[in-house]
Design an enzyme around this catalytic site. Structure first.
Site, PDB file in Angstrom:
ATOM      1  N   HIS A  95       0.805  -1.217   0.000  1.00  0.00           N
ATOM      2  CA  HIS A  95       0.000   0.000   0.000  1.00  0.00           C
ATOM      3  C   HIS A  95       0.844   1.275   0.000  1.00  0.00           C
ATOM      4  CE1 HIS A  95       0.754   0.745   4.298  1.00  0.00           C
ATOM      5  NE2 HIS A  95       0.769  -0.570   4.362  1.00  0.00           N
ATOM      6  N   HIS A 124      12.628  -0.585 -12.178  1.00  0.00           N
ATOM      7  CA  HIS A 124      12.389  -2.011 -12.415  1.00  0.00           C
ATOM      8  C   HIS A 124      12.385  -2.721 -11.069  1.00  0.00           C
ATOM      9  CE1 HIS A 124      13.986  -5.999 -14.401  1.00  0.00           C
ATOM     10  NE2 HIS A 124      12.905  -6.194 -13.692  1.00  0.00           N
TER      11      HIS A 124
HETATM   12  C1  LIG Z   1      24.583  -6.220  -7.946  1.00  0.00           C
HETATM   13  C2  LIG Z   1      24.766  -6.742  -9.350  1.00  0.00           C
HETATM   14  C3  LIG Z   1      23.990  -5.864 -10.326  1.00  0.00           C
HETATM   15  C4  LIG Z   1      26.233  -6.809  -9.749  1.00  0.00           C
HETATM   16  O1  LIG Z   1      26.798  -5.547  -9.847  1.00  0.00           O
HETATM   17  P1  LIG Z   1      28.357  -5.373 -10.244  1.00  0.00           P
HETATM   18  O2  LIG Z   1      28.643  -3.927 -10.297  1.00  0.00           O
HETATM   19  O3  LIG Z   1      28.640  -6.182 -11.464  1.00  0.00           O
HETATM   20  O4  LIG Z   1      29.054  -5.969  -8.978  1.00  0.00           O
HETATM   21  P2  LIG Z   1      30.077  -7.185  -8.876  1.00  0.00           P
HETATM   22  O5  LIG Z   1      29.499  -8.435  -9.494  1.00  0.00           O
HETATM   23  O6  LIG Z   1      31.407  -6.702  -9.341  1.00  0.00           O
HETATM   24  O7  LIG Z   1      30.101  -7.393  -7.303  1.00  0.00           O
HETATM   25  C5  LIG Z   1      30.706  -6.483  -6.426  1.00  0.00           C
HETATM   26  C6  LIG Z   1      30.703  -7.151  -5.053  1.00  0.00           C
HETATM   27  O8  LIG Z   1      29.341  -7.241  -4.592  1.00  0.00           O
HETATM   28  C7  LIG Z   1      28.996  -8.598  -4.345  1.00  0.00           C
HETATM   29  N1  LIG Z   1      27.628  -8.788  -4.792  1.00  0.00           N
HETATM   30  C8  LIG Z   1      27.144  -8.645  -6.044  1.00  0.00           C
HETATM   31  N2  LIG Z   1      25.830  -8.853  -6.046  1.00  0.00           N
HETATM   32  C9  LIG Z   1      25.472  -9.123  -4.782  1.00  0.00           C
HETATM   33  C10 LIG Z   1      24.233  -9.428  -4.191  1.00  0.00           C
HETATM   34  N3  LIG Z   1      23.122  -9.474  -4.900  1.00  0.00           N
HETATM   35  N4  LIG Z   1      24.213  -9.645  -2.838  1.00  0.00           N
HETATM   36  C11 LIG Z   1      25.361  -9.597  -2.108  1.00  0.00           C
HETATM   37  N5  LIG Z   1      26.571  -9.307  -2.653  1.00  0.00           N
HETATM   38  C12 LIG Z   1      26.617  -9.084  -3.975  1.00  0.00           C
HETATM   39  C13 LIG Z   1      29.977  -9.418  -5.177  1.00  0.00           C
HETATM   40  O9  LIG Z   1      30.131 -10.708  -4.671  1.00  0.00           O
HETATM   41  C14 LIG Z   1      31.216  -8.566  -5.070  1.00  0.00           C
HETATM   42  O10 LIG Z   1      31.790  -8.790  -3.804  1.00  0.00           O
HETATM   43  P3  LIG Z   1      33.395  -8.808  -3.607  1.00  0.00           P
HETATM   44  O11 LIG Z   1      33.855  -7.422  -4.028  1.00  0.00           O
HETATM   45  O12 LIG Z   1      33.555  -9.069  -2.154  1.00  0.00           O
HETATM   46  O13 LIG Z   1      33.895  -9.878  -4.514  1.00  0.00           O
HETATM   47  C15 LIG Z   1      24.288  -8.207  -9.449  1.00  0.00           C
HETATM   48  O14 LIG Z   1      25.122  -9.044  -8.649  1.00  0.00           O
HETATM   49  C16 LIG Z   1      22.861  -8.401  -9.025  1.00  0.00           C
HETATM   50  O15 LIG Z   1      22.516  -8.662  -7.876  1.00  0.00           O
HETATM   51  N6  LIG Z   1      21.974  -8.286 -10.048  1.00  0.00           N
HETATM   52  C17 LIG Z   1      20.567  -8.423  -9.890  1.00  0.00           C
HETATM   53  C18 LIG Z   1      20.079  -9.468 -10.904  1.00  0.00           C
HETATM   54  C19 LIG Z   1      18.598  -9.541 -10.920  1.00  0.00           C
HETATM   55  O16 LIG Z   1      17.922  -9.388  -9.932  1.00  0.00           O
HETATM   56  N7  LIG Z   1      18.048  -9.749 -12.105  1.00  0.00           N
HETATM   57  C20 LIG Z   1      16.649  -9.804 -12.286  1.00  0.00           C
HETATM   58  C21 LIG Z   1      16.389  -9.614 -13.748  1.00  0.00           C
HETATM   59  S1  LIG Z   1      14.745  -9.874 -14.160  1.00  0.00           S
END
Ligand SMILES: CC(C)(COP(=O)(O)OP(=O)(O)OC[C@H]1O[C@@H](n2cnc3c(N)ncnc32)[C@H](O)[C@@H]1OP(=O)(O)O)[C@@H](O)C(=O)NCCC(=O)NCCS
Length: 206
Positions: free
Chosen positions: A122, A131
């Site tokens: 709500h 998104h």
């Molecule tokens: C956050 C995200 C966008 C990645 O961003 P990025 O800039 O490429 O970040 P990186 O992959 O380089 O990760 C950076 C750090 O964050 C951590 N990290 C990334 N995603 C994380 C998450 N969701 N939760 C916790 N830690 C996460 C990585 O392990 C890394 O840690 P480290 O530095 O200790 O190794 C991606 O991991 C994510 O969660 N995407 C969402 C996907 C999704 O929901 N899709 C739905 C589509 S319909």
């Protein structure tokens, strides 16, 4: 209805429109090699076509295409399995996917994605181009700024405000406000870096 962007995201929107009994006239994509998607023709010119849904999952690119399509009408797509309160408002260009729940007095801006099974409680306010990824839960009175991407399975507790053009990593639990233009992850959700959003935010300030 026309879709701009012939991708996996467009395939889901096609399913939604078909399930809603909406006519799909075709798609447009900038890649000349893509000529059909799910049996629908893909052209490479949007002139004189209308209405559109921009079927591109990346928020910043979706915004760029919407601005390029200046002057056209935009439709929306809401899957029949979504539950939408009669007091909620959903602006043009927005897509609400299978099984999403949108509760009383929610306001959802233009060109948003409320993805599969997301729950928006709500009085939440969702800015344009946001998104909300699959199975995310926004508790009551949450505010999400323009262009922000909430990763899959995220939980945002009541009343939290998340700024513009930020990214919340999948599976996060957001217990405190998050500012504009940052990547934040985890349970409890912490900022891990600033994002380069100058091009998006400067333009908006004009
Ligand atoms: C956050 C995200 C966008 C990645 O961003 P990025 O800039 O490429 O970040 P990186 O992959 O380089 O990760 C950076 C750090 O964050 C951590 N990290 C990334 N995603 C994380 C998450 N969701 N939760 C916790 N830690 C996460 C990585 O392990 C890394 O840690 P480290 O530095 O200790 O190794 C991606 O991991 C994510 O969660 N995407 C969402 C996907 C999704 O929901 N899709 C739905 C589509 S319909």
């Amino acid at each position: 209805m026309y879709l701009y962007g012939a991708s996996g995201h467009a395939k889901v929107i096609i399913d939604i429109l078909e399930a809603s009994g909406e006519k799909i006239d075709g798609l447009v994509d900038d890649n000349p090699e893509v000529v059909q998607l799910q049996g629908y023709p893909v052209s490479h010119e949007s002139k004189y076509l209308s209405p559109f849904i921009v079927s591109i999952g990346v928020n910043a690119i979706r915004k760029k295409i919407v601005e390029k399509l200046d002057g056209v009408r935009f439709g929306k797509a809401i899957h029949p399995s979504a539950v939408v309160s009669p007091s909620a408002s959903i602006d043009e260009g927005t897509v609400v996917m299978q099984g999403a729940i949108i509760q009383a007095d929610v306001r959802i801006g233009k060109h948003c994605i409320i993805n599969t099974g997301a729950s928006v409680d709500h009085e939440c306010i969702i800015g344009e181009y946001a998104h909300i990824s699959p199975n995310s839960t926004l508790c009551g009175n949450v505010q999400i700024g323009e262009g922000t991407w909430i990763g899959a399975g995220t939980i945002v507790i009541p009343g939290v405000r998340i700024g513009r053009w930020s990214v919340i990593g999948a599976g996060s639990v957001v217990t405190k406000d998050i500012p504009d233009g940052v990547l934040a992850v985890g349970n409890r959700c912490k900022i891990i870096k600033a994002l380069n959003t100058n091009a998006l935010t400067n333009k908006d300030k004009k």
